[in-house]
Design an enzyme around this catalytic site. Sequence first.
Site, PDB file in Angstrom:
ATOM      1  N   TYR A   1       0.853  -1.203   0.000  1.00  0.00           N
ATOM      2  CA  TYR A   1       0.000   0.000   0.000  1.00  0.00           C
ATOM      3  C   TYR A   1       0.887   1.252   0.000  1.00  0.00           C
ATOM      4  O   TYR A   1       0.693   2.162  -0.804  1.00  0.00           O
ATOM      5  CB  TYR A   1      -0.970   0.004   1.192  1.00  0.00           C
ATOM      6  CG  TYR A   1      -1.872   1.222   1.165  1.00  0.00           C
ATOM      7  CD1 TYR A   1      -2.823   1.373   0.155  1.00  0.00           C
ATOM      8  CD2 TYR A   1      -1.756   2.240   2.113  1.00  0.00           C
ATOM      9  CE1 TYR A   1      -3.632   2.509   0.087  1.00  0.00           C
ATOM     10  CE2 TYR A   1      -2.556   3.376   2.055  1.00  0.00           C
ATOM     11  CZ  TYR A   1      -3.496   3.500   1.039  1.00  0.00           C
ATOM     12  OH  TYR A   1      -4.297   4.634   0.980  1.00  0.00           O
TER      13      TYR A   1
ATOM     14  N   LYS B   1       1.330   4.271  -2.875  1.00  0.00           N
ATOM     15  CA  LYS B   1       1.099   5.694  -2.627  1.00  0.00           C
ATOM     16  C   LYS B   1       2.396   6.506  -2.830  1.00  0.00           C
ATOM     17  O   LYS B   1       2.338   7.668  -3.224  1.00  0.00           O
ATOM     18  CB  LYS B   1       0.479   5.914  -1.246  1.00  0.00           C
ATOM     19  CG  LYS B   1      -0.952   5.367  -1.158  1.00  0.00           C
ATOM     20  CD  LYS B   1      -1.896   6.039  -2.168  1.00  0.00           C
ATOM     21  CE  LYS B   1      -3.315   5.544  -2.097  1.00  0.00           C
ATOM     22  NZ  LYS B   1      -4.244   6.234  -3.026  1.00  0.00           N
TER      23      LYS B   1
END
Length: 254
Positions: free
Chosen positions: A154, A158
Amino acid sequence: MNRLKGKTAIITGATAGIGMKTAELLAAEGVNVILTGRRKARLEEIAETIRNKYGVEVETAAFDIQDSKACESFVESLKGSVDILVNNAGLAKGTDPVFDASFDDWDTMIDTNVKGLLYLSRLISPLMKKRNAGHIINVGSTAGHESYAGGVVYSATKHAVKAITESTKKDLHGTNVRVSMVSPGLVETEFSEVRFYGDKEKAAKVYKGMKPLVAQDIAEIIVFIANRPDHVNIMDTIIYPVSQSSATMVHRDE
Ligand code: NAP
């Protein structure tokens, strides 16, 4: 001052959370909105509410942003020009460490948060470049500024959104197309439920004893960024709830 009235915005991931609220707040400023997400019935329901409440034009397109062909068909189907693209669709899957996580979860996060965002940027940016106008607003995360245990992929996606935002700005250097990003900390949406595979109890614990951000907090900032004068390009905004100071520093009441 409202500089947004009469413009058209695509908001990806508009069936819930930050995307849904952004669509509503943009519509409240008189922006015609094109809502995307996978859940067709929900898209239509939200479209109807926005149309009735704000009197703007609302279109919907239900497709999976991981599917490049579906993204192409969506952009080919657009009837008019697009002034604002809010690349918001995204998700986290699991909190497993690198030595234990699932390939499927990794593929889903990378294909949605990175490749999906890239597909739409690739397809919409030439149209903006040609008109020498437009604004791409990417939804990143504080996880794009700080990596944490349990967020290996994750966080990577990002960080990629941050890199993509910066490179896109540079690729469009010399044009009037603006490129921005917002980087939220903890926001209470469907995000944690999705991350924990539908486990509502586990999701609720993420926000227990603290006051998280709500979708409106981020949507207001997206609208602010979009509503700056044409020569103002906000690159990024990092937004935490006051009780959060890093990915792992979250103050909770007993
Ligand atoms: P959310 O309530 O779960 O909403 C996520 C949206 O993304 C939904 O509308 C979902 O629509 C859409 N989406 C997910 N996968 C998709 C796919 N394959 N194709 C098309 N649409 C897809 O979560 P949120 O908090 O609003 O998240 C929005 C963005 O903010 C994400 O990029 C997330 O990473 C970022 N963010 C969230 C937080 C947080 O704490 N909540 C913090 C920082 C950043 P469908 O399910 O209908 O497809």
